[in-house]
Design an enzyme around this catalytic site. Structure first.
Site, PDB file in Angstrom:
ATOM      1  N   LYS A  91      23.679  28.433  56.364  1.00 30.88           N
ATOM      2  CA  LYS A  91      22.437  28.914  55.751  1.00 30.88           C
ATOM      3  C   LYS A  91      21.226  28.167  56.311  1.00 30.88           C
ATOM      4  O   LYS A  91      20.225  28.774  56.647  1.00 30.88           O
ATOM      5  CB  LYS A  91      22.454  28.712  54.221  1.00 30.88           C
ATOM      6  CG  LYS A  91      23.605  29.395  53.516  1.00 30.88           C
ATOM      7  CD  LYS A  91      23.483  29.257  52.001  1.00 30.88           C
ATOM      8  CE  LYS A  91      23.560  27.843  51.463  1.00 30.88           C
ATOM      9  NZ  LYS A  91      24.879  27.187  51.629  1.00 30.88           N
ATOM     10  N   ARG A 125      21.558  28.090  42.358  1.00 28.20           N
ATOM     11  CA  ARG A 125      22.986  27.827  42.529  1.00 28.20           C
ATOM     12  C   ARG A 125      23.747  28.116  41.237  1.00 28.20           C
ATOM     13  O   ARG A 125      24.953  27.954  41.196  1.00 28.20           O
ATOM     14  CB  ARG A 125      23.180  26.354  42.871  1.00 28.20           C
ATOM     15  CG  ARG A 125      23.668  26.105  44.307  1.00 28.20           C
ATOM     16  CD  ARG A 125      23.718  24.602  44.461  1.00 28.20           C
ATOM     17  NE  ARG A 125      24.488  24.134  45.547  1.00 28.20           N
ATOM     18  CZ  ARG A 125      23.985  23.729  46.711  1.00 28.20           C
ATOM     19  NH1 ARG A 125      22.719  23.864  46.970  1.00 28.20           N
ATOM     20  NH2 ARG A 125      24.786  23.215  47.629  1.00 28.20           N
ATOM     21  N   ARG A 137      27.835  12.895  56.456  1.00 27.05           N
ATOM     22  CA  ARG A 137      27.172  12.882  55.155  1.00 27.05           C
ATOM     23  C   ARG A 137      28.201  12.501  54.110  1.00 27.05           C
ATOM     24  O   ARG A 137      29.323  12.986  54.150  1.00 27.05           O
ATOM     25  CB  ARG A 137      26.652  14.292  54.854  1.00 27.05           C
ATOM     26  CG  ARG A 137      25.160  14.388  54.730  1.00 27.05           C
ATOM     27  CD  ARG A 137      24.707  15.815  54.679  1.00 27.05           C
ATOM     28  NE  ARG A 137      25.039  16.493  53.430  1.00 27.05           N
ATOM     29  CZ  ARG A 137      24.679  17.737  53.137  1.00 27.05           C
ATOM     30  NH1 ARG A 137      23.990  18.427  54.028  1.00 27.05           N
ATOM     31  NH2 ARG A 137      25.017  18.290  52.009  1.00 27.05           N
TER      32      ARG A 137
HETATM   33  P1  AMP Z   1      23.253  21.198  50.097  1.00 26.47           P
HETATM   34  O1  AMP Z   1      22.580  20.399  51.163  1.00 26.47           O
HETATM   35  O2  AMP Z   1      22.546  22.507  49.808  1.00 26.47           O
HETATM   36  O3  AMP Z   1      24.728  21.400  50.334  1.00 26.47           O
HETATM   37  O4  AMP Z   1      23.119  20.353  48.748  1.00 26.47           O
HETATM   38  C1  AMP Z   1      23.671  19.062  48.636  1.00 26.47           C
HETATM   39  C2  AMP Z   1      23.868  18.705  47.188  1.00 26.47           C
HETATM   40  O5  AMP Z   1      22.603  18.686  46.500  1.00 26.47           O
HETATM   41  C3  AMP Z   1      24.732  19.650  46.366  1.00 26.47           C
HETATM   42  O6  AMP Z   1      26.119  19.400  46.530  1.00 26.47           O
HETATM   43  C4  AMP Z   1      24.254  19.339  44.950  1.00 26.47           C
HETATM   44  O7  AMP Z   1      24.770  18.111  44.482  1.00 26.47           O
HETATM   45  C5  AMP Z   1      22.749  19.154  45.161  1.00 26.47           C
HETATM   46  N1  AMP Z   1      21.995  20.419  45.019  1.00 26.47           N
HETATM   47  C6  AMP Z   1      21.283  21.069  45.978  1.00 26.47           C
HETATM   48  N2  AMP Z   1      20.724  22.185  45.485  1.00 26.47           N
HETATM   49  C7  AMP Z   1      21.080  22.248  44.184  1.00 26.47           C
HETATM   50  C8  AMP Z   1      20.841  23.179  43.134  1.00 26.47           C
HETATM   51  N3  AMP Z   1      20.104  24.285  43.322  1.00 26.47           N
HETATM   52  N4  AMP Z   1      21.388  22.914  41.909  1.00 26.47           N
HETATM   53  C9  AMP Z   1      22.109  21.811  41.679  1.00 26.47           C
HETATM   54  N5  AMP Z   1      22.399  20.899  42.624  1.00 26.47           N
HETATM   55  C10 AMP Z   1      21.884  21.103  43.877  1.00 26.47           C
END
Ligand code: AMP
Length: 213
Positions: A13, A88, A153
């Site tokens: 994405k 999400r 990460r």
């Molecule tokens: P991502 O980089 O989008 O995979 O996000 C990394 C982490 O940030 C996720 O595993 C969640 O812990 C947190 N996170 C990001 N976006 C959200 C969201 N909209 N709602 C809740 N947690 C989020």
């Protein structure tokens, strides 16, 4: 043009959102990136989010809704934006609806096994945030673009990836049905080569434009 990129973690994405952002000159907003920056800076939001992010759990809805509400009110979002990683959960989607209406939703799909392989081999530059895969690094540990360190990460560690996937299936996947009913969602295979995927999204958005969305 207000867009949402929906799909499991690691499906691509962020990569497609960056291309689309450049093409349409609108910002790509990654809530994961906003949280990582807040964690790095040690802000109150960052400190609160860290325990959730590190375990692959979702940060509470009210924290996320406030972050996004603030971000999309900024001047650079006047002509639109791309949301990557928000909403999400269904409550997040409902809260977003109170603020604005999305024009198009791009839903990227991929099988869980492929996601695990992608994420556990993903390396991120600790300086510029560029992502790479170990299969193509041939042992290199530095970013080609800026020379920063390429790191795993914390939440890309295999056991955390499994958590993130189950959280995705339980809490985020229901959004596909939520948005499908609006007729504004398209599904695409996340394993498509980058340029083909981008051309597909562009076609979908151009059609949306001419249809007056
Ligand atoms: P991502 O980089 O989008 O995979 O996000 C990394 C982490 O940030 C996720 O595993 C969640 O812990 C947190 N996170 C990001 N976006 C959200 C969201 N909209 N709602 C809740 N947690 C989020």
């Amino acid at each position: 043009m207000k867009l949402l990129f929906l799909g499991p973690p690691g499906v691509g994405k962020g990569t497609q959102a960056a291309l689309v952002a450049k093409r349409y000159r609108i910002p790509a907003i990654s809530t994961g990136e906003i949280l990582r920056e807040a964690m790095k800076a040690g802000t109150p939001v960052g400190l609160r989010a860290k325990t959730y992010v590190d375990q692959g759990l979702l940060v509470p809805d009210e924290v996320m809704i406030e972050i996004v509400d603030d971000r999309i009110r900024q001047g650079d979002c006047a002509k639109g934006f791309i949301l990557d990683g928000f909403p999400r959960t269904v409550p997040q989607a409902r809260a977003l609806e109170e603020i604005c209406q999305l024009d198009r939703i791009v839903y990227m799909t991929m099988a869980d096994e492929a996601i695990v392989k992608r994420l556990s081999g993903r390396r991120v530059c600790d300086n510029c945030g560029a992502t790479h895969h170990v299969d193509r690094l041939k042992g290199r540990t530095r970013c080609e673009g800026c020379g920063g360190n390429l790191i795993l990460r914390k939440d890309d560690a295999p056991e955390t990836v499994l958590n993130r996937l189950s959280v995705y299936h339980e809490q985020t996947a229901p959004l596909v049905e939520y948005y499908q009913g609006t007729g504004r969602l398209t599904a695409m295979d996340g394993a498509m080569p980058l340029d083909e995927g981008f051309a597909y999204i562009e076609g979908f958005l151009e059609h949306a434009e001419s249809a007056g969305a």
